[in-house]
Write a protein that holds these residues in place. Structure first.
Motif, PDB file in Angstrom:
ATOM      1  N   ILE A   4       0.826  -1.619   0.314  1.00 18.70           N
ATOM      2  CA  ILE A   4       0.080   0.174  -0.205  1.00 18.70           C
ATOM      3  C   ILE A   4       1.417   1.054   0.097  1.00 18.70           C
ATOM      4  CG2 ILE A   4      -1.659   0.911   1.276  1.00 18.70           C
ATOM      5  CD1 ILE A   4      -2.767  -1.194   2.790  1.00 18.70           C
ATOM      6  N   CYS A   5       0.610   2.436  -0.559  1.00 19.54           N
ATOM      7  CA  CYS A   5       1.385   3.434  -0.871  1.00 19.54           C
ATOM      8  C   CYS A   5       0.351   4.888  -1.019  1.00 19.54           C
ATOM      9  CB  CYS A   5       2.008   3.915  -2.086  1.00 19.54           C
ATOM     10  SG  CYS A   5       1.462   3.679  -4.058  1.00 19.54           S
ATOM     11  N   SER A   6       1.018   5.750  -0.837  1.00 18.31           N
ATOM     12  CA  SER A   6       0.767   7.076  -0.172  1.00 18.31           C
ATOM     13  C   SER A   6      -0.344   7.790  -1.516  1.00 18.31           C
ATOM     14  CB  SER A   6       2.010   8.142  -0.930  1.00 18.31           C
ATOM     15  OG  SER A   6       1.891   9.384  -0.625  1.00 18.31           O
ATOM     16  N   GLY A   7      -0.806   7.793  -1.697  1.00 23.73           N
ATOM     17  CA  GLY A   7      -1.573   8.889  -3.115  1.00 23.73           C
ATOM     18  C   GLY A   7      -0.447   9.717  -3.908  1.00 23.73           C
ATOM     19  N   ASP A   8       0.480   9.978  -3.260  1.00 27.11           N
ATOM     20  CA  ASP A   8       0.981  11.249  -3.791  1.00 27.11           C
ATOM     21  C   ASP A   8       2.535  10.504  -4.565  1.00 27.11           C
ATOM     22  OD1 ASP A   8       0.748  13.762  -3.487  1.00 27.11           O
ATOM     23  OD2 ASP A   8       1.380  13.777  -1.392  1.00 27.11           O
ATOM     24  N   ILE A   9       1.714   8.759  -4.684  1.00 28.71           N
ATOM     25  CA  ILE A   9       2.775   8.100  -5.781  1.00 28.71           C
ATOM     26  C   ILE A   9       1.394   7.586  -6.607  1.00 28.71           C
ATOM     27  CG2 ILE A   9       4.111   5.968  -5.652  1.00 28.71           C
ATOM     28  CD1 ILE A   9       4.885   5.920  -3.113  1.00 28.71           C
ATOM     29  N   THR A  10       2.119   7.355  -8.440  1.00 31.92           N
ATOM     30  CA  THR A  10       1.497   7.130  -8.978  1.00 31.92           C
ATOM     31  C   THR A  10       2.233   5.812  -9.598  1.00 31.92           C
ATOM     32  OG1 THR A  10       0.806   9.295 -10.416  1.00 31.92           O
ATOM     33  CG2 THR A  10       0.919   7.061 -11.169  1.00 31.92           C
ATOM     34  N   VAL A  11       0.809   4.723  -9.561  1.00 32.80           N
ATOM     35  CA  VAL A  11       1.709   3.516  -9.337  1.00 32.80           C
ATOM     36  C   VAL A  11       1.005   2.946 -11.333  1.00 32.80           C
ATOM     37  CG1 VAL A  11       0.886   0.641  -9.585  1.00 32.80           C
ATOM     38  CG2 VAL A  11       0.459   2.490  -7.080  1.00 32.80           C
ATOM     39  N   ILE A  12       2.176   2.292 -11.547  1.00 27.40           N
ATOM     40  CA  ILE A  12       2.627   2.433 -13.268  1.00 27.40           C
ATOM     41  C   ILE A  12       3.167   0.805 -13.181  1.00 27.40           C
ATOM     42  CG2 ILE A  12       3.531   2.857 -15.108  1.00 27.40           C
ATOM     43  CD1 ILE A  12       4.352   5.779 -13.764  1.00 27.40           C
ATOM     44  N   GLU A  13       1.849   0.582 -14.053  1.00 21.75           N
ATOM     45  CA  GLU A  13       1.556  -1.436 -15.043  1.00 21.75           C
ATOM     46  C   GLU A  13       2.252  -1.458 -16.477  1.00 21.75           C
ATOM     47  OE1 GLU A  13      -0.635  -5.634 -14.809  1.00 21.75           O
ATOM     48  OE2 GLU A  13      -1.495  -3.070 -13.991  1.00 21.75           O
ATOM     49  N   ALA A  14       2.858  -2.275 -16.738  1.00 20.82           N
ATOM     50  CA  ALA A  14       3.391  -2.402 -18.025  1.00 20.82           C
ATOM     51  C   ALA A  14       1.823  -3.225 -18.703  1.00 20.82           C
ATOM     52  CB  ALA A  14       3.815  -2.818 -17.834  1.00 20.82           C
ATOM     53  N   LYS A  15       2.421  -3.118 -19.902  1.00 23.99           N
ATOM     54  CA  LYS A  15       1.117  -4.051 -20.690  1.00 23.99           C
ATOM     55  C   LYS A  15       2.852  -4.878 -20.896  1.00 23.99           C
ATOM     56  CE  LYS A  15      -1.974  -0.041 -22.008  1.00 23.99           C
ATOM     57  NZ  LYS A  15      -2.416   0.308 -23.175  1.00 23.99           N
ATOM     58  N   PRO A  16       2.246  -5.827 -21.097  1.00 23.78           N
ATOM     59  CA  PRO A  16       3.249  -6.917 -21.074  1.00 23.78           C
ATOM     60  C   PRO A  16       3.784  -7.379 -22.278  1.00 23.78           C
ATOM     61  CG  PRO A  16       2.419  -7.735 -19.899  1.00 23.78           C
ATOM     62  CD  PRO A  16       1.656  -6.565 -20.077  1.00 23.78           C
ATOM     63  N   ASP A  17       1.825  -6.883 -23.062  1.00 25.04           N
ATOM     64  CA  ASP A  17       1.907  -7.153 -24.531  1.00 25.04           C
ATOM     65  C   ASP A  17       2.765  -5.863 -25.430  1.00 25.04           C
ATOM     66  OD1 ASP A  17       0.455  -5.914 -24.345  1.00 25.04           O
ATOM     67  OD2 ASP A  17      -0.835  -6.464 -26.113  1.00 25.04           O
ATOM     68  N   ILE A  53       5.720  -3.753 -23.918  1.00 25.43           N
ATOM     69  CA  ILE A  53       6.925  -3.316 -23.700  1.00 25.43           C
ATOM     70  C   ILE A  53       6.937  -4.545 -22.643  1.00 25.43           C
ATOM     71  CG2 ILE A  53       5.830  -2.196 -21.671  1.00 25.43           C
ATOM     72  CD1 ILE A  53       8.477  -0.448 -22.047  1.00 25.43           C
ATOM     73  N   LEU A  54       8.354  -4.966 -22.736  1.00 24.00           N
ATOM     74  CA  LEU A  54       9.102  -5.630 -21.215  1.00 24.00           C
ATOM     75  C   LEU A  54       9.005  -5.334 -20.373  1.00 24.00           C
ATOM     76  CD1 LEU A  54      10.747  -8.720 -21.407  1.00 24.00           C
ATOM     77  CD2 LEU A  54      12.962  -7.717 -21.208  1.00 24.00           C
ATOM     78  N   PRO A  55       7.973  -5.915 -19.198  1.00 29.36           N
ATOM     79  CA  PRO A  55       8.123  -5.513 -17.592  1.00 29.36           C
ATOM     80  C   PRO A  55       9.053  -5.203 -17.194  1.00 29.36           C
ATOM     81  CG  PRO A  55       6.485  -7.049 -18.129  1.00 29.36           C
ATOM     82  CD  PRO A  55       7.386  -7.073 -19.071  1.00 29.36           C
ATOM     83  N   GLU A  56      10.402  -5.916 -17.263  1.00 28.02           N
ATOM     84  CA  GLU A  56      11.508  -5.593 -16.850  1.00 28.02           C
ATOM     85  C   GLU A  56      12.669  -4.180 -17.940  1.00 28.02           C
ATOM     86  OE1 GLU A  56      10.473  -9.859 -16.280  1.00 28.02           O
ATOM     87  OE2 GLU A  56      10.835  -8.725 -18.192  1.00 28.02           O
ATOM     88  N   LEU A  57      11.784  -3.774 -18.283  1.00 29.78           N
ATOM     89  CA  LEU A  57      12.602  -2.663 -18.924  1.00 29.78           C
ATOM     90  C   LEU A  57      12.149  -1.670 -18.634  1.00 29.78           C
ATOM     91  CD1 LEU A  57      14.698  -2.123 -20.880  1.00 29.78           C
ATOM     92  CD2 LEU A  57      12.804  -1.488 -22.970  1.00 29.78           C
ATOM     93  N   LEU A  58      10.340  -0.861 -18.220  1.00 32.90           N
ATOM     94  CA  LEU A  58       9.797  -0.093 -17.947  1.00 32.90           C
ATOM     95  C   LEU A  58       9.752   1.149 -16.790  1.00 32.90           C
ATOM     96  CD1 LEU A  58       7.364   1.813 -18.790  1.00 32.90           C
ATOM     97  CD2 LEU A  58       5.565  -0.252 -16.232  1.00 32.90           C
ATOM     98  N   PRO A  59      10.714   0.452 -16.191  1.00 34.38           N
ATOM     99  CA  PRO A  59      11.463   0.976 -14.684  1.00 34.38           C
ATOM    100  C   PRO A  59      12.653   2.082 -15.226  1.00 34.38           C
ATOM    101  CG  PRO A  59      11.403  -1.205 -13.872  1.00 34.38           C
ATOM    102  CD  PRO A  59      11.519  -1.548 -15.779  1.00 34.38           C
ATOM    103  N   PHE A  60      13.158   1.396 -16.544  1.00 36.20           N
ATOM    104  CA  PHE A  60      14.540   2.324 -16.857  1.00 36.20           C
ATOM    105  C   PHE A  60      14.131   3.746 -17.774  1.00 36.20           C
ATOM    106  CE2 PHE A  60      16.324  -1.618 -15.571  1.00 36.20           C
ATOM    107  CZ  PHE A  60      17.451  -1.522 -15.112  1.00 36.20           C
ATOM    108  N   ILE A  61      12.713   3.565 -18.777  1.00 34.63           N
ATOM    109  CA  ILE A  61      11.904   4.403 -18.916  1.00 34.63           C
ATOM    110  C   ILE A  61      11.770   5.165 -18.167  1.00 34.63           C
ATOM    111  CG2 ILE A  61       9.973   4.594 -20.044  1.00 34.63           C
ATOM    112  CD1 ILE A  61      10.835   1.821 -21.861  1.00 34.63           C
ATOM    113  N   ILE A  62      10.867   4.653 -16.854  1.00 34.07           N
ATOM    114  CA  ILE A  62      10.267   5.717 -16.324  1.00 34.07           C
ATOM    115  C   ILE A  62      11.680   6.138 -15.415  1.00 34.07           C
ATOM    116  CG2 ILE A  62       8.551   6.312 -14.057  1.00 34.07           C
ATOM    117  CD1 ILE A  62       6.905   3.523 -15.105  1.00 34.07           C
TER     118      ILE A  62
END
Length: 377
Positions: free
Chosen positions: A79-92, A94-103
């Motif tokens: 559970i996190c603060s409302g001042d944190i946006t939770v972002i989820e990859a679309k696996p089809d 983008i590779l989920p392991e790569l998304l953090p480096f884009i962000i």
């Protein structure tokens, strides 16, 4: 390789905890470390009003004050603060392991800052963030990049551990030499220092840049682990700064007041490069004037013994605020000058080793950022 929007390859994960929060780790903005892609701190069992859920593998993006560059991968559900946006990859897409480096890259943070709204505490919404555009290679290239970037991140953490170990060695040496191994008599610190309190400047006193008519103003956020940084500094009219407020080489800058309990009492020895700068209201200056050398006093401020005393003081009625007498009354070991000089020589050798590691870390970080810019720009 094709250009895509962040919203094409990821979504905002919107999930609310409607039942018991027991057992879920709690993540606030304070747990996200600037420019660190992995989450290493969180709370468990603490009282909170958070209800936003995140899942393992989601990216937690600090949407408040995006210039702080806070974004990390969740290693578990929580559970996190409302001042944190939770972002989820679309696996089809983008590779989920790569998304953090884009962000977690400078260009996206610059984009987020430009889209933020609010004067005192600017925030960026997902509706704007999802329009960030970047180059996305095919899946094979994505796997190659993810493998390389995560390997570099592991090497980066190895360097950081070596730096932390060097700091711990200095702390241990202090305790062994002056407290445990060969105990020295103690005396109140006030016999060996002068304290200078920071000044609260009016908005009209501040200046947009450093000129002949202004002085660089350091604040509590500029005091790190034993050193001064120049992140988000301000500038103040030179005519408003008294001579006693100007920092000298080997002065010790201390955080005297802060909303963060952990930050109160943090201190840093000022190098020659900081000479002539000044400091704000939440800071105080410790200036050695007796038989104890400033390097020795600064080293004491880095010990666990000192930190324990400060935390006990901060838990009293004067929470998060250190009075002059709190520092004056500290009972510090008083060794002879020869012992101090021997210890200072050890510090300088440790600093030399740490500097070399920091240089290697800086070069690795620069390469890391260049790879992201060239392949995911």
């Amino acid at each position: 390789m094709s250009k895509v929007l962040l919203g094409d390859v990821a979504v905002e994960h919107k999930e609310t905890c409607k039942g018991s929060k027991d057992g879920y780790p709690i993540v606030g903005l304070e747990h996200l470390i600037p420019e660190e892609i992995t989450l290493t701190a969180w709370d468990e069992g603490s009282e909170n009003t958070f209800t936003k859920m995140f899942r393992k593998g989601n990216v937690l993006f600090g949407r408040r004050r995006a210039y702080l560059k806070k974004a990390a991968v969740a290693p578990f559900d929580g559970i996190c603060s409302g001042d944190i946006t939770v972002i989820e990859a679309k696996p089809d897409r983008i590779l989920p392991e790569l998304l953090p480096f884009i962000i977690q890259n400078d260009v996206l943070f610059d984009f987020a800052v430009g889209k933020s709204a609010g004067s005192l505490s600017p925030r960026v919404k997902w509706e704007h963030l999802k329009n960030y555009e970047f180059e996305l290679p095919d899946m094979d290239k994505q796997r190659e990049l993810a493998t390389l970037l995560w390997a570099m991140d592991e090497t980066k953490k190895s360097y950081q551990k070596l730096i932390a170990a060097t700091d711990e060695l200095v702390k241990s040496q202090f305790m062994e030499q002056f407290v445990i191994g060969t105990p020295y008599p103690r005396d109140a610190l006030k016999s060996y220092i002068t304290q200078v309190r920071g000044v609260s400047y009016k908005p009209a006193d501040l200046r947009p840049s450093l000129t002949e008519d202004s002085v660089l103003l350091l604040r509590a956020n500029n005091i790190g682990e034993g050193r001064v940084n120049h992140n988000e500094v301000q500038y103040v009219s030179a005519e408003k700064v008294s001579k006693v407020q100007l920092i000298k080489k080997n002065d010790i800058l201390m955080c005297g007041s802060s909303g963060s309990l952990e930050h109160v009492g943090k201190a840093a020895l000022c190098p020659e490069s900081v000479e002539g700068e000044t400091f704000g209201a939440f800071c105080k200056l410790i200036r050695a004037n007796g038989a104890l050398r400033p390097e020795y006093i600064a080293a004491y401020f880095g010990t666990d013994e000192y930190r324990k005393i400060i935390m006990q003081l901060a838990c009293g009625s004067n929470i998060n605020n250190l009075k002059n007498e709190h520092i004056d009354d500290l009972q510090i070991p008083v060794p002879d000058d020869a012992a101090q000089q021997q210890f200072i020589a050890f510090i300088r050798q440790s600093d030399k080793s740490k500097f070399e590691i920091e240089q290697a870390l800086a070069e690795l970080t620069a390469t890391y950022k260049r790879i992201i810019a060239e392949n995911l720009g």
